[in-house]
Design an enzyme around this catalytic site. Structure first.
Site, short mmCIF file in Angstrom:
data_model
loop_
_atom_site.label_atom_id
_atom_site.label_comp_id
_atom_site.label_asym_id
_atom_site.label_seq_id
_atom_site.Cartn_x
_atom_site.Cartn_y
_atom_site.Cartn_z
CB CYS A 30 -0.91 0.01 1.23
SG CYS A 30 -1.88 1.53 1.36
NE ARG A 45 2.80 0.84 3.46
CZ ARG A 45 3.95 0.16 3.46
NH1 ARG A 45 4.37 -0.42 4.57
NH2 ARG A 45 4.68 0.07 2.36
CD1 TRP A 76 -6.99 8.74 -1.91
CD2 TRP A 76 -8.01 8.54 0.08
NE1 TRP A 76 -6.06 9.00 -0.93
CE2 TRP A 76 -6.66 8.89 0.31
CE3 TRP A 76 -8.86 8.37 1.18
CZ2 TRP A 76 -6.12 9.06 1.58
CZ3 TRP A 76 -8.32 8.53 2.45
CH2 TRP A 76 -6.98 8.88 2.64
CD GLU A 80 -3.52 1.34 -9.74
OE1 GLU A 80 -4.06 0.35 -10.29
OE2 GLU A 80 -2.29 1.47 -9.67
#
Length: 392
Positions: free
Chosen positions: A59, A62, A231, A236
């Protein structure tokens, strides 16, 4: 079976966030002796979920781990309860377009009992319909999930962007189908300020990436249903979901709308189209008042997070391939540096479960019935490659 060492490891991991009440460890020992597991306090659950986010090597969002909001849904006793809580999760996390990091935690696995699960990898996903000529209408990634939903009686308009129902798997191994009301699905139509033809393609995307296929492991306790929303990074959607040849594969159509020469690769039409489609996503979300970040900003935030963690004397286990964007990676700061090696053994953490769809025996699917039996879950394989990365 959970061991007291698991609880001790949890206390050490969350020491900066939570100190247990006097006598809490002895209380946990008694529960373990009697039941083989223990019930975590809300404070332990909140601290553990935040640490799981901070520890998750794949991720790049973070930096915001301390802001995570937790909804304690452990009292959900039926599929109807789970459905209602999932809808509330969408409302709370979408927040009218000002998306917030929210996790909803349902009941844990027990020594002799599985918790509730979803077949859906995210709360909101688009259906994919296999056509007789081999093409797919909608999202090819979800053809199998769509076929299961249809076999269970779901009916839809059969368009490119039909929101799939929730397929809730109960502890007894039965799946029920639950429609998501339109007012719980916030979508944005994709338009481009300079290329109106892109807007005429009818593209759209939902704003809330509510991931629902992760196991949350905290202090030896496993939670099999923990929808987690953050979000989107615009790339992406623009450079993966709408562009991948195994997904919506819309780059040729975008290139035509831009008037590009697609006859040969030397024109770099794919590169030009994917950048403009990603810009169209960024532009459309922003114009609609929906929070979205671009890949440059996301990369800069992640580097700052790593620097903060280093200043606090902590490592930031990172999977380099996951924190770099799918376009223009070399223009971002995450591309030109190394990180602490990914450590998938860190706990608390999020772990990708097995593929539940692969566990559904085809012979158990009976068209028109309201439920289908599914074999019990096997041990999960940690961190299988997901269909997309989002800012959690």
């Amino acid at each position: 079976m959970v061991d007291i060492a698991d609880y001790d490891a949890l206390l050490e991991a969350i020491a900066d966030l939570h100190a247990p009440e006097p006598g809490r460890r002895r209380e946990v020992e008694r529960e373990l002796a009697a039941h083989g597991t223990y019930t975590q306090t809300r404070e332990e659950l909140v601290a553990g979920a935040k640490m799981a986010w901070r520890n998750h090597a794949r991720c790049n969002g973070r930096m915001h781990w301390r802001s995570l909001r937790l909804r304690d849904c452990r009292d959900a006793e039926s599929a109807a309860d789970v459905y209602a809580e999932c809808l509330e999760h969408l409302t709370a996390s979408t927040n009218g377009g000002a998306l917030r990091a929210v996790i909803s935690v349902f009941g844990p696995r027990g020594p002799a009992r599985e918790g509730f699960r979803l077949l859906n990898p995210q709360l909101i996903r688009y259906a994919g319909y296999r056509n007789p000529d081999g093409t797919v209408t909608g999202d090819p990634l979800h053809v199998q999930l769509t076929e299961i939903a249809v076999a269970l009686g779901w009916r839809s308009p059969h368009t490119h962007f039909d929101v799939l129902p929730l397929l809730i798997l109960d502890p007894a191994g039965h799946v029920t189908v639950w429609e998501i009301p339109p007012d719980h699905v916030h979508e944005v139509a994709i338009e481009h300020p300079d290329y109106p033809g892109i807007g005429e393609l009818g593209l759209r995307w939902h704003v809330n990436p509510a991931i629902s296929d992760k196991l949350l492991e905290i202090g030896g306790v496993t939670y099999p249903l923990t929808p987690f929303s953050g979000w989107y990074v615009s790339s992406e959607i623009g450079a993966r979901n709408l562009s991948d040849t195994a997904r919506y594969d819309r780059l040729p159509a975008v290139a035509r709308a831009m008037g590009l020469d697609t006859s040969r690769s030397q024109t770099l039409w794919q590169d030009r189209a994917v950048v403009e489609l990603t810009f169209a996503v960024q532009h459309s979300f922003t114009a609609a008042g929906v929070h979205v970040v671009d890949h440059h900003h996301a990369a800069e935030q992640f580097v700052r997070h790593c620097e903060r963690e280093a200043a606090a004397g902590r490592r930031t286990a990172t999977d380099w391939t996951w924190v770099n964007p799918p376009i223009s990676a070399s223009t971002t700061p995450t591309f030109h540096r190394t990180f602490d090696p990914a450590d998938f053994s860190l706990r608390p953490n999020f772990v990708t479960r097995e593929d539940l769809l692969a566990s559904v025996a085809p012979g158990l699917l009976r068209t028109g019935e309201a439920a289908v039996a599914v074999p019990a879950a096997r041990d999960a394989c940690p961190y299988q490659h997901a269909d997309e990365a989002v800012v959690w």
